[in-house]
Write an enzyme that holds these catalytic residues in place. Structure first.
Site, PDB file in Angstrom:
ATOM      1  N   HIS A 187       3.353  23.334   9.636  1.00  0.00           N
ATOM      2  CA  HIS A 187       4.063  22.433  10.544  1.00  0.00           C
ATOM      3  C   HIS A 187       3.872  22.822  12.005  1.00  0.00           C
ATOM      4  CE1 HIS A 187       6.199  19.933   7.615  1.00  0.00           C
ATOM      5  NE2 HIS A 187       6.257  21.032   6.851  1.00  0.00           N
ATOM      6  N   ASP A 210      -0.863   5.234  14.640  1.00  0.00           N
ATOM      7  CA  ASP A 210      -0.451   6.134  13.568  1.00  0.00           C
ATOM      8  C   ASP A 210      -1.550   7.164  13.311  1.00  0.00           C
ATOM      9  OD1 ASP A 210       1.761   6.169  11.191  1.00  0.00           O
ATOM     10  OD2 ASP A 210      -0.191   6.865  10.470  1.00  0.00           O
ATOM     11  N   ASN A 252      -0.074  18.796   7.975  1.00  0.00           N
ATOM     12  CA  ASN A 252       1.095  19.656   7.805  1.00  0.00           C
ATOM     13  C   ASN A 252       0.981  20.522   6.551  1.00  0.00           C
ATOM     14  OD1 ASN A 252       2.715  19.203  10.071  1.00  0.00           O
ATOM     15  ND2 ASN A 252       3.620  17.350   9.199  1.00  0.00           N
ATOM     16  N   ASP A 283       2.891  20.209  14.806  1.00  0.00           N
ATOM     17  CA  ASP A 283       3.612  20.003  16.074  1.00  0.00           C
ATOM     18  C   ASP A 283       2.646  20.008  17.252  1.00  0.00           C
ATOM     19  OD1 ASP A 283       5.968  19.860  14.690  1.00  0.00           O
ATOM     20  OD2 ASP A 283       6.640  21.893  15.184  1.00  0.00           O
ATOM     21  N   GLU A 343       4.830  10.364  12.848  1.00  0.00           N
ATOM     22  CA  GLU A 343       3.505  10.457  13.461  1.00  0.00           C
ATOM     23  C   GLU A 343       3.070   9.109  14.019  1.00  0.00           C
ATOM     24  OE1 GLU A 343       2.766   9.731   9.008  1.00  0.00           O
ATOM     25  OE2 GLU A 343       4.190  10.823  10.250  1.00  0.00           O
TER      26      GLU A 343
END
Length: 373
Positions: A260, A247, A255, A264, A290
């Site tokens: 974002h 994680d 973010n 990405d 994630e």
């Protein structure tokens, strides 16, 4: 820009040809999906051929000598029984190998029937080809219905071309202009059928990848992981297998602070990192937003922990930047469990999730592992 687009198109074309040329680059779960497509087509074509086999006896009565009818009828009965056997087998056998074998038998059985007719019937009055010369063309056209690879389709088609060539020796017209024209027509039909195979299998692969792979990272999605586990043999899921849940730490803050689009890019870079650090037999999946899952085996808890440490360190060393060129730091927390004898993989995933939670509580950017006991 134009040169780049042409290069991308060339690369895509080569990859597409590799995908459809043979099964070498097909994953095990896609091979299973393709076998299901083959099985459906086997049932349809076997049923169709089985229905046409007795109906074509009407043509025999009109075109063949009376003293040959009983022998041809026997050949038809044998082919009908074979087609019914293929139809029944396709309903019960679901392995990749059996699907390919049965789909090949759909072509071999009528071809053998045609060869037997050519050898048996007398060559007086050209009876040997009356009502039967269409069979190689029919089978070649049927090739396009199946999602065969180009190699598989070419192998079957080559056999049909050889059969067509040998039929010319039976009636003494092997090298006549008409026979060569028929052979050329059959080769043209084979080229069309193989082109159809290429586009059909390529489309099947694209649809499969869209349904089973995460579009952002290119990794398996969670649904595909479940299917992958279902298609594994008991030997392939036997311990020692390590389950890692990974994680990305504070990903929501990345973010929120950087946007974002940067988030990405972080996911893409981390997915590439996992592919680089994974062994060939490892399975990698984007398990959540994630969160990633990696199945590694065969290994011990020590080797799995060492692999996880390489991933953790490589993640910490990643150099990322936002739109303004400012550095974006990234760390990962990892939970590891070892699959126990006789347990379902989901149980091992749950333990890995618990250890991932422990890693988060311990301050993140660390690994929590456990043994099989």
């Amino acid at each position: 820009m134009k040169t780049s687009s042409l290069q991308d198109l060339k690369t895509l074309s080569i990859a597409s040809l590799q995908d459809t040329f043979s099964t070498r680059y097909h994953s095990k779960d896609f091979s299973f999906a393709r076998s299901e497509y083959l099985r459906v087509r086997i049932q349809i074509i076997a049923l169709l051929f089985a229905l046409l086999t007795p109906l074509w006896a009407v043509m025999d009565n009109l075109a063949l000598p009376e003293h040959t009818l009983n022998h041809v009828l026997l050949l038809r009965v044998v082919m009908f029984i074979g087609l019914v056997a293929i139809l029944l087998a396709s309903r019960f056998k679901r392995s990749n190998r059996s699907s390919l074998l049965l789909s090949t038998s759909i072509f071999v059985l009528p071809a053998l029937f045609y060869a037997a007719v050519l050898v048996y019937l007398p060559n007086d009055g050209n009876y040997s080809l009356v009502g039967y010369s269409f069979i190689p063309y029919l089978l070649t056209a049927t090739l396009g219905i199946f999602p065969f690879t180009l190699l598989e389709s070419f192998g079957i088609g080559l056999g049909l071309l050889l059969l067509q060539f040998c039929s010319g020796f039976v009636d003494g017209t092997a090298f006549s202009p008409r026979a060569l024209q028929d052979l050329w027509l059959l080769a043209a039909l084979l080229a069309i059928a193989m082109t159809t195979n290429h586009f059909q299998l390529g489309l099947l692969l694209r649809l499969y990848r869209q349904a089973t792979h995460d579009p952002l990272t290119g990794l398996l999605n969670r649904t595909a992981l479940t299917r992958h586990i279902e298609h594994q043999t008991p030997q392939e899921l036997m311990p020692p297998v390590a389950v890692m849940l990974l994680d990305l730490d504070f990903f929501k803050q990345i973010n929120d602070q950087h946007g974002h689009s940067v988030g990405d890019q972080v996911l893409k870079r981390f997915a590439l990192l996992l592919k680089k650090e994974a062994k060939q037999q490892d399975v990698i999946c984007r398990y959540g937003g994630e969160e990633f899952l990696l199945l590694s085996g065969p290994c011990t808890v020590e080797t799995a922990t060492a692999q996880a440490e390489r991933i953790r360190e490589a993640c910490h060393q990643l150099r990322l930047a936002n739109m303004d060129g400012d550095a974006v730091s990234l760390t990962v927390s990892i939970g590891i469990s070892m699959l126990r004898h006789g347990e379902h993989l989901n149980d091992a995933i749950q333990r890995a999730d618990q250890r991932l939670y422990q890693a988060k509580r311990a301050g993140r950017n660390c690994i929590m592992a456990g043994t099989a006991t």
